[in-house]
Design a protein around this motif. Structure first.
Motif, PDB file in Angstrom:
ATOM      1  N   SER A  68       0.847  -0.995  -0.012  1.00 43.01           N
ATOM      2  CA  SER A  68       0.034   0.099  -0.130  1.00 43.01           C
ATOM      3  C   SER A  68       0.856   1.167  -0.050  1.00 43.01           C
ATOM      4  N   LEU A  69       0.287   2.478  -0.184  1.00 39.54           N
ATOM      5  CA  LEU A  69       1.185   3.590  -0.631  1.00 39.54           C
ATOM      6  C   LEU A  69       0.216   4.723   0.077  1.00 39.54           C
ATOM      7  N   SER A  70       0.768   5.544   0.998  1.00 35.67           N
ATOM      8  CA  SER A  70       0.155   6.691   1.305  1.00 35.67           C
ATOM      9  C   SER A  70       0.736   7.950   1.415  1.00 35.67           C
ATOM     10  N   ASN A  71       0.321   9.250   1.448  1.00 36.94           N
ATOM     11  CA  ASN A  71       1.006  10.563   1.546  1.00 36.94           C
ATOM     12  C   ASN A  71       0.653  11.167   2.712  1.00 36.94           C
ATOM     13  N   PRO A  72       1.230  11.079   4.002  1.00 40.73           N
ATOM     14  CA  PRO A  72       0.908  11.612   5.169  1.00 40.73           C
ATOM     15  C   PRO A  72       1.404  13.075   5.139  1.00 40.73           C
ATOM     16  N   ARG A  73       2.299  13.275   4.079  1.00 45.16           N
ATOM     17  CA  ARG A  73       3.054  14.712   4.292  1.00 45.16           C
ATOM     18  C   ARG A  73       2.048  15.877   3.750  1.00 45.16           C
ATOM     19  N   ASP A  74       2.395  17.169   4.059  1.00 48.59           N
ATOM     20  CA  ASP A  74       1.306  18.304   3.694  1.00 48.59           C
ATOM     21  C   ASP A  74       1.774  18.826   2.100  1.00 48.59           C
ATOM     22  N   LEU A  75       2.732  18.095   1.542  1.00 48.10           N
ATOM     23  CA  LEU A  75       2.974  18.374  -0.037  1.00 48.10           C
ATOM     24  C   LEU A  75       2.680  17.342  -0.883  1.00 48.10           C
ATOM     25  N   PRO A  76       2.306  17.367  -2.320  1.00 46.45           N
ATOM     26  CA  PRO A  76       2.126  16.223  -3.075  1.00 46.45           C
ATOM     27  C   PRO A  76       3.480  15.219  -3.050  1.00 46.45           C
ATOM     28  N   ALA A  77       3.176  14.260  -3.453  1.00 45.74           N
ATOM     29  CA  ALA A  77       4.164  13.058  -3.713  1.00 45.74           C
ATOM     30  C   ALA A  77       4.040  12.731  -5.200  1.00 45.74           C
ATOM     31  N   THR A  78       5.160  12.590  -5.878  1.00 52.58           N
ATOM     32  CA  THR A  78       5.321  12.273  -7.217  1.00 52.58           C
ATOM     33  C   THR A  78       6.260  10.900  -7.449  1.00 52.58           C
ATOM     34  N   PHE A  79       5.702   9.920  -8.139  1.00 56.43           N
ATOM     35  CA  PHE A  79       6.421   8.691  -8.391  1.00 56.43           C
ATOM     36  C   PHE A  79       6.293   8.176  -9.614  1.00 56.43           C
ATOM     37  N   HIS A  80       7.395   7.374 -10.082  1.00 56.74           N
ATOM     38  CA  HIS A  80       7.242   6.582 -11.282  1.00 56.74           C
ATOM     39  C   HIS A  80       6.713   5.163 -10.863  1.00 56.74           C
ATOM     40  N   TRP A  81       5.778   4.518 -11.806  1.00 57.30           N
ATOM     41  CA  TRP A  81       5.384   3.379 -11.280  1.00 57.30           C
ATOM     42  C   TRP A  81       5.543   2.450 -12.570  1.00 57.30           C
ATOM     43  N   VAL A  82       6.448   1.559 -12.785  1.00 62.06           N
ATOM     44  CA  VAL A  82       6.768   0.577 -13.944  1.00 62.06           C
ATOM     45  C   VAL A  82       6.241  -0.556 -13.672  1.00 62.06           C
TER      46      VAL A  82
END
Length: 280
Positions: A129-143
């Motif tokens: 699973s993946l979450s973003n608990p911070r107050d800024l967007p998170a960006t990642f590549h998913w292959v």
């Protein structure tokens, strides 16, 4: 501040010229950063507060083995985002490479806080699973690629590491002008795909036209260069994507002023499929 490129928000102004660098041929495609805008994002089943640029997918007669996404997950302080069951295909393996923000990846061994440069390999059938608990967007590549089992070879395990933690390996005879950050050993036959980071110093080149069976996806993380794709020399820069079918000739010249780096997918270590059995 992250050194890695990512898609832009909004649209170009109405006063901009229409002509750009986007191109799609029978051998390769170039998707420039300027066309990866909000208007081409998708919202994925099983994900909340998340949008994705799907920049490659299996395409008959072109590149057929993989899909490549750029995923942006909203911050916890806004509309929130993430997924408890992100992968819909039980046969799919995945690589995540974080470019911005600080998402948290949870694997069976626990939670893994990620930062720009974090790299995770997730085998097929492994819950994550993946979450973003911070107050800024998170960006990642998913292959994503369907895993191809091989007789007598166990599937690989999940692992998490970082771009910054692995020393690039210089290509022979290049005096460190061309180097590859390898997250998996090339002779580890458990793996049927590699997702690496390739770095060219200013003046570094691929000094011949590579022509091979591997398919490629190349996302430019930093810098700029001129890339030979089939019969064409194409200028590329941070945020651009190159998508190559098997046997597309390719070479590169990195002009500078700084390093030229890209995230590279290729399929490896398996026999080519010969098609369905006919007769009996």
């Amino acid at each position: 501040m992250s050194p890695y490129a990512r898609p832009q928000d909004g649209l170009p102004p109405q006063t901009d010229l229409h002509t750009g660098r986007a191109i799609f041929t029978d051998a390769y495609a170039v998707i420039p950063r300027g066309v990866m805008r909000d208007i081409v994002t998708s919202y994925l089943p099983g994900w909340t507060g998340t949008r994705a640029w799907i920049i490659a997918r299996p395409l008959s007669g072109f590149a057929e083995t993989f899909a490549h996404y750029i995923v942006e997950v909203a911050p916890n302080g806004g509309w929130g985002g993430g997924s408890d069951r992100p992968e819909p295909d039980a046969q799919a393996q995945g690589v995540l490479f974080v470019t911005h923000g600080a998402p948290v990846l949870t694997l069976p061994d626990g939670a893994h806080p990620l930062t720009p440069g974090s790299y995770a390999y997730i085998p097929p059938g492994v819950a994550w699973s993946l979450s973003n608990p911070r107050d800024l967007p998170a960006t990642f590549h998913w292959v994503r690629k369907r895993y191809e089992p091989a007789p007598g070879i166990a599937a690989p395990e999940a692992f998490v590491t970082r771009d910054q933690a692995i020393a690039p390996i210089s290509m022979p005879g290049t005096n460190d002008a061309w180097a590859t950050t390898r997250f998996v050993s090339p002779d580890d036959l458990r793996h049927d795909m590699h997702v690496n980071v390739v770095t060219f110093q200013p003046g570094g080149v691929i000094p011949f036209e590579e022509t091979h069976v591997m398919e490629h996806g190349l996302y430019v993380l930093e810098g700029k260069a001129v890339y030979k794709l089939n019969r064409d020399w194409v200028e590329v820069e941070a945020g651009d994507y190159m998508w190559l079918r098997a046997f597309c000739p390719q070479a590169c010249y990195a002009a500078g002023p700084g390093p030229f780096r890209y995230l590279l997918y290729k399929d490896v270590n398996r026999h080519p499929r010969l098609g369905p059995v006919v007769g009996g």
